[in-house]
Design a protein around this motif. Structure first.
Motif, short mmCIF file in Angstrom:
data_model
loop_
_atom_site.label_atom_id
_atom_site.label_comp_id
_atom_site.label_asym_id
_atom_site.label_seq_id
_atom_site.Cartn_x
_atom_site.Cartn_y
_atom_site.Cartn_z
N VAL A 35 0.85 -1.20 0.00
CA VAL A 35 0.00 0.00 0.00
C VAL A 35 0.89 1.26 0.00
N VAL A 36 1.90 1.24 0.87
CA VAL A 36 2.83 2.38 0.96
C VAL A 36 3.60 2.53 -0.36
N ALA A 37 4.07 1.38 -0.87
CA ALA A 37 4.86 1.41 -2.12
C ALA A 37 4.04 1.94 -3.28
N SER A 38 2.74 1.60 -3.31
CA SER A 38 1.86 2.10 -4.38
C SER A 38 1.78 3.62 -4.35
N LEU A 39 1.69 4.16 -3.13
CA LEU A 39 1.63 5.62 -3.01
C LEU A 39 2.95 6.24 -3.49
N TRP B 155 11.29 -2.66 8.73
CA TRP B 155 10.20 -3.35 9.45
C TRP B 155 9.90 -4.71 8.81
N LEU B 156 10.09 -4.79 7.49
CA LEU B 156 9.89 -6.08 6.83
C LEU B 156 10.93 -7.08 7.32
N GLY B 157 12.17 -6.58 7.51
CA GLY B 157 13.25 -7.43 8.02
C GLY B 157 12.94 -7.89 9.44
N VAL B 158 12.34 -6.99 10.23
CA VAL B 158 12.00 -7.33 11.62
C VAL B 158 10.96 -8.45 11.62
N PRO C 231 8.28 -12.29 18.12
CA PRO C 231 6.85 -11.92 18.28
C PRO C 231 6.65 -10.44 18.62
N THR C 232 7.40 -9.91 19.59
CA THR C 232 7.20 -8.52 19.99
C THR C 232 7.60 -7.57 18.86
N GLY C 233 8.78 -7.82 18.33
CA GLY C 233 9.27 -6.98 17.23
C GLY C 233 8.32 -7.00 16.04
N SER C 234 7.83 -8.19 15.70
CA SER C 234 6.91 -8.32 14.56
C SER C 234 5.63 -7.53 14.81
N ALA C 235 5.11 -7.67 16.01
CA ALA C 235 3.85 -6.96 16.33
C ALA C 235 4.03 -5.46 16.19
N LEU C 236 5.16 -4.97 16.75
CA LEU C 236 5.42 -3.51 16.67
C LEU C 236 5.59 -3.07 15.21
N ALA C 237 6.32 -3.89 14.44
CA ALA C 237 6.56 -3.54 13.03
C ALA C 237 5.24 -3.52 12.25
N ILE C 238 4.36 -4.49 12.53
CA ILE C 238 3.08 -4.54 11.81
C ILE C 238 2.21 -3.34 12.19
N VAL C 239 2.25 -2.96 13.47
CA VAL C 239 1.48 -1.77 13.89
C VAL C 239 2.01 -0.54 13.14
N LEU D 7 -0.07 1.77 10.46
CA LEU D 7 -0.24 3.22 10.58
C LEU D 7 0.24 3.93 9.31
N LEU D 8 1.37 3.45 8.79
CA LEU D 8 1.92 4.06 7.58
C LEU D 8 1.00 3.83 6.38
N ALA D 9 0.42 2.63 6.31
CA ALA D 9 -0.49 2.32 5.19
C ALA D 9 -1.75 3.19 5.30
N ILE D 10 -2.27 3.36 6.52
CA ILE D 10 -3.46 4.21 6.71
C ILE D 10 -3.13 5.65 6.31
N GLY D 11 -1.97 6.10 6.77
CA GLY D 11 -1.52 7.45 6.41
C GLY D 11 -1.43 7.62 4.89
#
Lengths: 247, 512
Positions: free
Chosen positions: B162-166, B206-209, B215-223, B227-231
């Motif tokens: 989504v971000v890349a498309s923008l 974040w993709l690398g994370v 688990p924690t790192g992935s969750a944070l990266a996905i959040v 947010l970036l995709a919504i933005g």
């Protein structure tokens, strides 16, 4: 058959590198024409593109090739430039049969038949200098030559532009300047007035006439009567239907 | 607003009722055909791809500690490429008539162009989703990742898409100024990869994370990605409204003209439509001042070709980076590894040919000059010769750089010879390709009907890509011979191919 003009017959002064001079039976020096065509014609698949045509042009002379669209004016110029082989007749330019593969012929004949090839990443000034330098002009001479041409054609302000940044009229002036930046004895031009306003056409006429006065030979197809009057000494009428025409 | 919405609705209704408009049955057929293609072709191909990537050595590579950094780098490159592509072919590509119809009305462009944008980004979303599914499946089936982590990575790919498309659209908005963003992204990606810890604070990082599976790192990266995709979605109308008529019209006209040229088989003209034109460096000295040097045609044209190329720096940089990477790959293909040398050699030689394209403007000018009254006192063959110096020297330099990089990854010393041979072949193939005329009529005008379709399209492809195929095949064979210890045979083969290319070029020039 078209026969245009008569040879001046007597040598005047040898100016060009490929001027041909002979002596006749009475010991008088006679001048062979720089461009001489006899029954020159082009047919293709039963279609006549250029009817058999004869003409000659001497050194320091300008010939206008006139006729309606499709009469074969450009084809005739292509024959003289060696880009096309005649189906009938013969032609010599500076004593040579037109052959664009011959370095001697290339050195003798400059032509502007359509848009000249340009490099998208070189400026107008660089094009002129590079072409001039290629003809063994030193760097200083080539640079001076390009400045002279820029000034002569009134395009000095375009010197730093790339070819794609020129308007169509400016491109035509640039194309003419580029063609004149190289050395030559015979100049072939196909409708040099294209896309130019009346003032620029007059300017081009002045430049071309000045070349003729300096001994250059010009053969020029044109639809502009004022330009023809300004530049040319004689006219060759080319018609779609073959018929004799002498002017 | 209501008026503009109504106007757009009316416009679409009128357009739907044109003579050649697709009917409801057409739409049903397209959906049916797409589903069938996915089932019959898509599924087996995906399965085959997963199986191909499943050998233990590939799995080991995917699970290696450096894999997360490589994944971040790959996604960084993807977003950078999309910005660069956007400046040439953005997601909002309309035929010139539709630019007038949709973008020159009082209706905001965020309303008239959203549908075109949405249709185009399906490819980006689909592509990255496919990538995420394939690599996650390989890792999950190979036991290197839990199913939840695999799904998280697929989700991360989709959000990143989504971000890349923008960013693709941003590239289109920036048009010729996009190179500033491209260079900034390259610097940012390189810096974040080199500095390590900062990588976790970048979208590509974040993709690398998520790849790492923590688990924690992935969750944070996905959040963060969410947010970036919504933005990005919220910013979409603003970016669409900032698309200029000129940018839309320019790309529309460019593609329309290019597609006409491509349909007639004139790929040189079609590709030429997208060649970057210079806007800078007009005061740089392309012609030297010294009379002595200027008199030497080789020097004169080397300088003018080099300065000319520098005037489109991003294009030149792209070519040089492609060349250096290709030669690095070619060098490493000779070192022992999981992939066969012939495959890597062919791919690297093909990439070398593509990279040489930006250096071949002099050849193209010579080819055009062949059909025009002479401006220079040289024959066409001589013009090719004087324009040879710059591409040859630059490619040889890139070959040396690529070889040095390859040595760092275990390439043997013989790789230098292979790189130099392919450099010469790549440049000669570019010269050969530049003189290509229109395709033979037999390929254009005689469709051959068989049960499998018209095979002449394949012949046309081979004819269009002959130079690329020659270099790629030579690269594959030479790399294979070099690995087998027959470097001399490789050099002999290169000499034969080079001679053949020169003779074929002369033949093409004679025919032009």
């Amino acid at each position: 058959m078209y026969i245009v003009g008569f040879s001046q017959a007597y040598a005047q002064r040898v100016r060009g590198g490929c001027y041909i001079e002979n002596v006749d039976l009475l010991g008088k020096r006679v001048m062979n024409p720089l461009v001489s065509a006899s029954e020159l014609g082009v047919s293709f698949d039963g279609q006549t593109l250029v009817s058999p045509t004869s003409f000659h042009v001497d050194e320091g002379e300008a010939l206008a090739v006139l006729g309606p669209n499709g009469a074969g004016k450009t084809t005739l110029l292509r024959l003289v430039s060696g880009r096309l082989r005649p189906s009938t007749g013969t032609i010599t330019v500076c004593g040579m049969a037109p052959n664009e593969k011959s370095p001697k012929f290339r050195a003798a004949v400059a032509a502007l038949l359509g848009s000249p090839p340009t490099a998208s990443n070189l400026t107008v000034r660089e094009h002129l200098t590079l072409v001039a330098a290629s003809w063994n002009a030193g760097a200083d001479v080539a640079a001076a030559r390009s400045e002279f041409l820029l000034e002569q054609f009134g395009i000095t302000r375009l010197a730093l532009r790339y070819p794609h940044e020129l308007s169509t009229g400016q491109s035509q002036l640039f194309a003419l300047a580029l063609t004149l930046s190289r050395s030559f004895d015979v100049l072939l031009l196909d409708e040099p007035e294209q896309r130019l306003d009346a003032q620029r056409v007059h300017l081009v006429g002045q430049i071309l006439r000045s070349l003729v006065l300096h001994g250059k030979t010009i053969i020029m197809a044109s639809h502009n009567a004022d330009l023809v009057d300004q530049v040319c000494d004689r006219q060759l009428e080319v018609r779609e239907v073959a018929s004799d025409n002498l002017t | 607003m209501t008026t503009s919405r109504n106007a757009l609705r009316t416009l679409r209704a009128i357009y739907r009722h044109r003579d050649d408009a697709s009917r409801e049955t057409d739409a049903s057929y397209i959906i049916y055909a797409t589903l069938l293609a996915l089932l019959v072709v898509g599924f087996p191909v995906t399965r085959a791809l997963i199986m191909l990537l499943s050998p233990p050595e590939v799995l080991t590579l995917l699970q290696s500690p450096s894999a997360a950094t490589v994944v971040s780098l790959v996604f960084g490159v993807i977003v950078t490429l999309l910005v660069a592509v956007g400046s040439v072919r953005g997601p909002v590509l309309l035929p010139p008539f539709f630019v007038t119809l949709l973008a020159e009305t009082a209706t905001p462009r965020s309303r008239t162009l959203t549908r075109t944008f949405a249709t185009a980004v399906v490819y980006v979303l689909g592509g990255l989703l496919f990538l995420g599914i394939v690599v996650s499946a390989v890792r999950v089936f190979g036991g290197g990742l839990t199913l939840v982590s695999g799904i998280e990575f697929v989700l991360a790919c989709l959000l990143f898409a989504v971000v890349a498309s923008l960013m693709w659209l941003v590239g289109q908005v920036l048009a010729h100024r996009a190179w500033v963003l491209v260079v900034s992204l390259v610097v940012a990606i390189a810096a974040s990869v080199l500095m390590g810890p900062t990588l976790a604070f970048t979208p590509w990082g974040w993709l690398g994370v998520v790849w790492g599976g923590d688990p924690t790192g992935s969750a944070l990266a996905i959040v963060a990605l969410t947010l970036l995709a919504i933005g990005s979605v919220l910013l979409l109308p603003v970016i669409l409204n900032s698309l200029s008529r000129e940018a839309l019209l320019h790309q529309g006209q460019q593609f329309q003209a290019a597609s006409v040229a491509a349909v007639t088989g004139d790929m040189a003209t079609a590709l030429g439509r997208f060649r970057t034109l210079p806007r800078i460096g007009r005061r740089w000295r392309a012609i030297g001042r010294s009379s002595g040097w200027v008199r030497l045609a080789w020097i004169r044209f080397f300088r003018s070709d080099a300065v000319g190329a520098l005037r489109t720096p991003v294009r030149l940089m792209g070519g040089v980076v492609t060349l250096s990477s290709a030669f690095a790959l070619l060098s490493t293909s000779l070192a022992p590894g999981p992939a066969p040398a012939w495959l890597l050699g062919a791919a690297a030689a093909g990439a070398c040919y593509l990279g040489c394209g930006v250096l071949a403007d002099g050849f193209r000018l010579s080819a055009v000059s062949a059909g025009a009254p002479p401006l220079y006192p040289y024959s066409t063959t001589h013009q090719y010769a004087v324009h040879l110096t710059f591409p040859l020297m630059t490619t040889v330099l890139a070959a040396l750089v690529g070889f040095v990089i390859g040595v760092a990854f275990g390439a043997p010393s013989g790789a230098l010879i292979v790189c130099l041979l392919i450099a010469v072949l790549g440049v000669l193939a570019r010269a050969f390709d530049s003189a290509k005329g229109p395709p033979p009529l037999i390929l254009m005008a005689s469709p051959v009907r068989t049960e499998a379709g018209d095979p002449t399209i394949l012949l046309l492809f081979v004819w269009q890509a002959d130079a690329l195929l020659i270099v790629a095949a030579s690269g594959g064979v030479i790399a294979s011979l070099a690995v087998g210890g027959s470097l001399l045979s490789g050099a002999a083969l290169a000499a034969v191919v080079a001679t053949g290319l020169i003779l074929l070029l002369q033949r093409r020039l004679r025919a032009s």
